[in-house]
Write a protein that holds these residues in place. Structure first.
Motif, mmCIF file in Angstrom:
data_model
loop_
_atom_site.group_PDB
_atom_site.id
_atom_site.type_symbol
_atom_site.label_atom_id
_atom_site.label_comp_id
_atom_site.label_asym_id
_atom_site.label_seq_id
_atom_site.Cartn_x
_atom_site.Cartn_y
_atom_site.Cartn_z
ATOM 1 N N TYR A 46 -7.024 15.963 5.503
ATOM 2 C CA TYR A 46 -5.810 16.516 4.912
ATOM 3 C C TYR A 46 -6.135 17.067 3.528
ATOM 4 O O TYR A 46 -6.921 16.472 2.782
ATOM 5 N N TYR A 94 -2.469 2.866 3.070
ATOM 6 C CA TYR A 94 -2.375 4.217 3.625
ATOM 7 C C TYR A 94 -1.212 4.229 4.592
ATOM 8 O O TYR A 94 -1.039 3.298 5.383
ATOM 9 N N ASP A 96 1.241 7.000 7.178
ATOM 10 C CA ASP A 96 1.559 8.293 7.759
ATOM 11 C C ASP A 96 2.893 8.118 8.461
ATOM 12 O O ASP A 96 2.960 7.717 9.618
ATOM 13 N N ILE A 101 2.058 11.760 4.300
ATOM 14 C CA ILE A 101 0.785 11.049 4.135
ATOM 15 C C ILE A 101 0.712 10.511 2.708
ATOM 16 O O ILE A 101 0.826 11.270 1.749
ATOM 17 N N PRO A 124 -2.922 17.939 11.075
ATOM 18 C CA PRO A 124 -3.766 17.895 9.895
ATOM 19 C C PRO A 124 -4.522 19.217 9.721
ATOM 20 O O PRO A 124 -4.510 20.064 10.595
#
Length: 130
Positions: A46, A94, A96, A101, A124
């Motif tokens: 990304y 992390y 998503d 993100i 992505p």
């Protein structure tokens, strides 16, 4: 004397010829057995609006995520208690969630990477599956 010399030479010749006729070894062939990689792995890269790049490798079989950001690697474990895909360790998290993100440092609430994908950018920047 000549008969003895001829006999000895003939005997040595026979012995040397018989000694060299031992069975040869067959050439051994080795085939490297490649282990089957049954893991379900996806790799995404990304890029945010500042040009910062994050590489996310998710192993769905082992429920782990490996994050590469700014030359550093972070190994995280998937959190089932949190929504959609979220992985964390003691220091980092992390997530998503619906194309949002986020990678942050938990103990100081510092966002290290953030990207909100529009509906046009549903995937992505790059994607590879193993």
């Amino acid at each position: 004397m000549k008969k003895l010399l001829v006999t000895v030479l003939l005997g040595l010749t026979i012995i040397s010829l018989t000694a060299c006729k031992h069975p040869r070894k067959e050439a051994e062939t080795f085939t490297a057995a490649t282990p089957e990689n049954a893991d379900d792995i996806s790799k995404n890269v990304y890029v945010d609006s500042y040009g910062e790049k994050i590489e996310v490798t998710i192993n769905n079989t082992k429920n782990t995520a490996t994050i590469h950001l700014n030359g550093k690697t972070f190994d995280l474990k998937k959190s089932d208690a949190l929504p959609e895909y979220t992985a964390s360790n003691e220091e980092y998290q992390y997530s998503d969630i619906k194309g949002n993100i986020t990678f942050l440092k938990k103990n100081v609430d510092m966002v290290l990477f953030h990207l909100k994908q529009s509906k046009k950018e549903s995937g992505p920047a790059k994607m590879a599956s193993y």
